[in-house]
Write an enzyme that holds these catalytic residues in place. Structure first.
Site, PDB file in Angstrom:
ATOM      1  N   LYS A  50      44.848 -11.229 -28.758  1.00  0.00           N
ATOM      2  CA  LYS A  50      43.535 -11.504 -29.374  1.00  0.00           C
ATOM      3  C   LYS A  50      43.021 -10.298 -30.167  1.00  0.00           C
ATOM      4  CE  LYS A  50      41.482 -12.589 -25.467  1.00  0.00           C
ATOM      5  NZ  LYS A  50      42.597 -12.289 -24.529  1.00  0.00           N
ATOM      6  N   ARG A 109      33.612 -15.726 -21.739  1.00  0.00           N
ATOM      7  CA  ARG A 109      34.701 -15.638 -20.767  1.00  0.00           C
ATOM      8  C   ARG A 109      34.448 -16.540 -19.565  1.00  0.00           C
ATOM      9  NH1 ARG A 109      37.332 -10.467 -21.874  1.00  0.00           N
ATOM     10  NH2 ARG A 109      38.886  -9.947 -20.326  1.00  0.00           N
ATOM     11  N   ARG A 129      51.346  -2.338 -23.571  1.00  0.00           N
ATOM     12  CA  ARG A 129      50.208  -2.137 -24.475  1.00  0.00           C
ATOM     13  C   ARG A 129      49.696  -0.702 -24.436  1.00  0.00           C
ATOM     14  NH1 ARG A 129      45.498  -6.398 -24.565  1.00  0.00           N
ATOM     15  NH2 ARG A 129      45.191  -5.900 -22.379  1.00  0.00           N
ATOM     16  N   ARG A 179      45.303   1.507 -20.929  1.00  0.00           N
ATOM     17  CA  ARG A 179      44.076   1.183 -20.209  1.00  0.00           C
ATOM     18  C   ARG A 179      44.340   1.172 -18.710  1.00  0.00           C
ATOM     19  NH1 ARG A 179      42.153  -4.273 -23.149  1.00  0.00           N
ATOM     20  NH2 ARG A 179      41.586  -4.701 -20.989  1.00  0.00           N
ATOM     21  N   ARG A 235      43.681  -9.828 -13.095  1.00  0.00           N
ATOM     22  CA  ARG A 235      43.052 -10.284 -14.345  1.00  0.00           C
ATOM     23  C   ARG A 235      43.549 -11.676 -14.728  1.00  0.00           C
ATOM     24  NH1 ARG A 235      44.443  -5.793 -18.338  1.00  0.00           N
ATOM     25  NH2 ARG A 235      43.395  -7.095 -19.865  1.00  0.00           N
TER      26      ARG A 235
HETATM   27  P1  AMP Z   1      39.216  -7.071 -22.426  1.00  0.00           P
HETATM   28  O1  AMP Z   1      39.368  -5.835 -23.244  1.00  0.00           O
HETATM   29  O2  AMP Z   1      38.653  -8.212 -23.220  1.00  0.00           O
HETATM   30  O3  AMP Z   1      40.467  -7.440 -21.688  1.00  0.00           O
HETATM   31  O4  AMP Z   1      38.100  -6.745 -21.310  1.00  0.00           O
HETATM   32  C1  AMP Z   1      38.313  -5.753 -20.330  1.00  0.00           C
HETATM   33  C2  AMP Z   1      37.382  -5.936 -19.150  1.00  0.00           C
HETATM   34  O5  AMP Z   1      36.019  -5.836 -19.565  1.00  0.00           O
HETATM   35  C3  AMP Z   1      37.472  -7.287 -18.435  1.00  0.00           C
HETATM   36  O6  AMP Z   1      38.537  -7.331 -17.508  1.00  0.00           O
HETATM   37  C4  AMP Z   1      36.099  -7.333 -17.773  1.00  0.00           C
HETATM   38  O7  AMP Z   1      36.024  -6.515 -16.633  1.00  0.00           O
HETATM   39  C5  AMP Z   1      35.204  -6.733 -18.841  1.00  0.00           C
HETATM   40  N1  AMP Z   1      34.707  -7.774 -19.784  1.00  0.00           N
HETATM   41  C6  AMP Z   1      34.968  -7.865 -21.113  1.00  0.00           C
HETATM   42  N2  AMP Z   1      34.359  -8.928 -21.655  1.00  0.00           N
HETATM   43  C7  AMP Z   1      33.711  -9.542 -20.655  1.00  0.00           C
HETATM   44  C8  AMP Z   1      32.918 -10.716 -20.553  1.00  0.00           C
HETATM   45  N3  AMP Z   1      32.663 -11.474 -21.632  1.00  0.00           N
HETATM   46  N4  AMP Z   1      32.407 -11.054 -19.341  1.00  0.00           N
HETATM   47  C9  AMP Z   1      32.646 -10.304 -18.244  1.00  0.00           C
HETATM   48  N5  AMP Z   1      33.390  -9.200 -18.255  1.00  0.00           N
HETATM   49  C10 AMP Z   1      33.924  -8.801 -19.442  1.00  0.00           C
END
Ligand code: AMP
Length: 216
Positions: A15, A90, A129, A162, A173
Site C-alpha cells: 500500500k 482500519r 521491508r 520498523r 498484525r
Molecule cells: P502501518 O504503517 O499502516 O502498518 O501502521 C503501523 C501501526 O500504526 C499499526 O500497526 C497500528 O498500531 C498503528 N496504526 C496505523 N494506522 C492506524 C489506524 N487507522 N488505526 C489504529 N492504529 C493504526
C-alpha cells in the site's frame, strides 16, 4: 479518472509503495496514518511512549484516539482534487468516521483499492521491508532493493527496519488485520466502491493494474 482513493489490504501488500507512486503521478496527497503516527510519536514524551506500545506490539491504536488524530491530520490537506489514504480506515468504526468526514466536507470517495496477496507472501514481504526514516520511501531487500547498500535512493538517509516488522509482531498484525480490518472488504463492496487488485508481481506491474482501474 478516479482521484479520491482509499487503499485497503493486509500489511505488506504494498500500500505504501503503490500509494506514493499514485500520489506522485496524479499529484494528489498521499496520507499514511502509520507514517504520521510514527512521526508524531517518535519522540520520548509520555504520550509517545503510550502509543509506541500499541504500534510496537502490532495492536491498533484505539478508535477514538486515532480518529481524533486523523481528523487533525486531514484538516491540514486540501482533499478536493483528490487523495490517497493508506492505513486508514482500519476498523468498521473508522470507516464510518471517514465517510462522515468526507460527506460533511462535500468531498467524494471514488474507489477503494483492495490490494490482495496470499498469506504466505505477507511474512516474506514484511521481513525484507526497509523504510527511510527521513522521507518515508519504502524498499524491500529482496524484491525492490535500494541502489546503494542500505541507503535511500531519494534522500540518501540510512534505511531502517520498523520494530513492528520483526517476525513475532508480524503474526500479531496479521491476526489484527483479519479480525478488525478485513470486514471492510464487505463494507465497501456493499457500497460498490471496492476494486480488487492482484498485488502479486513487480512494483511496476501492480502499478499498471492500479492505473487501469483508476482510468476506467
Ligand atoms: P502501518 O504503517 O499502516 O502498518 O501502521 C503501523 C501501526 O500504526 C499499526 O500497526 C497500528 O498500531 C498503528 N496504526 C496505523 N494506522 C492506524 C489506524 N487507522 N488505526 C489504529 N492504529 C493504526
Amino acid at each position: 479518472m478516479k482521484t479520491h482513493i482509499i487503499l485497503l489490504g493486509p500489511p505488506g501488500a504494498g500500500k505504501g509503495t503503490q500509494g506514493q507512486l499514485i500520489g506522485e503521478k496524479l499529484n494528489i496527497p498521499f496520507i499514511s496514518s502509520g507514517d504520521a503516527l510514527r512521526e508524531e510519536f517518535g519522540g520520548n514524551t509520555e504520550i509517545a511512549e503510550k502509543f509506541k506500545k500499541y504500534i510496537n506490539a502490532g495492536l491498533l491504536v484505539p478508535d477514538d484516539v486515532v480518529e481524533e488524530f486523523i481528523e487533525t491530520l486531514l484538516d491540514k490537506y486540501n482533499l478536493e482534487k483528490g487523495f490517497i489514504f493508506d492505513g486508514f480506515p482500519r476498523t468498521v468504526h473508522q470507516a464510518g468516521f471517514i465517510m462522515d468526514y468526507l460527506k460533511a466536507k462535500n468531498i467524494p470517495l471514488d474507489v477503494v483499492l483492495y490490494l490482495s496477496i496470499p498469506d504466505e507472501e505477507v511474512v516474506k514481504r514484511i521481513s525484507g521491508r526497509r523504510i527511510c526514516p527521513k522521507c518515508g520511501a519504502v524498499y524491500n531487500i529482496y524484491f525492490n532493493p535500494p541502489k546503494n547498500d542500505n541507503l535511500c535512493d531519494k534522500c540518501g538517509a540510512k534505511l531502517v527496519q520498523r520494530d513492528d516488522d520483526k517476525e513475532n509482531v508480524v503474526e500479531k498484525r496479521i491476526k489484527v488485520y483479519e479480525k478488525e480490518t478485513a470486514p471492510l472488504i464487505e463494507f465497501f463492496k456493499e457500497k460498490q466502491l471496492l476494486k480488487e487488485i492482484d498485488a502479486v508481481g513487480s512494483v511496476e506491474s501492480v502499478q499498471y493494474r492500479i492505473q487501469e482501474v483508476l482510468n476506467g
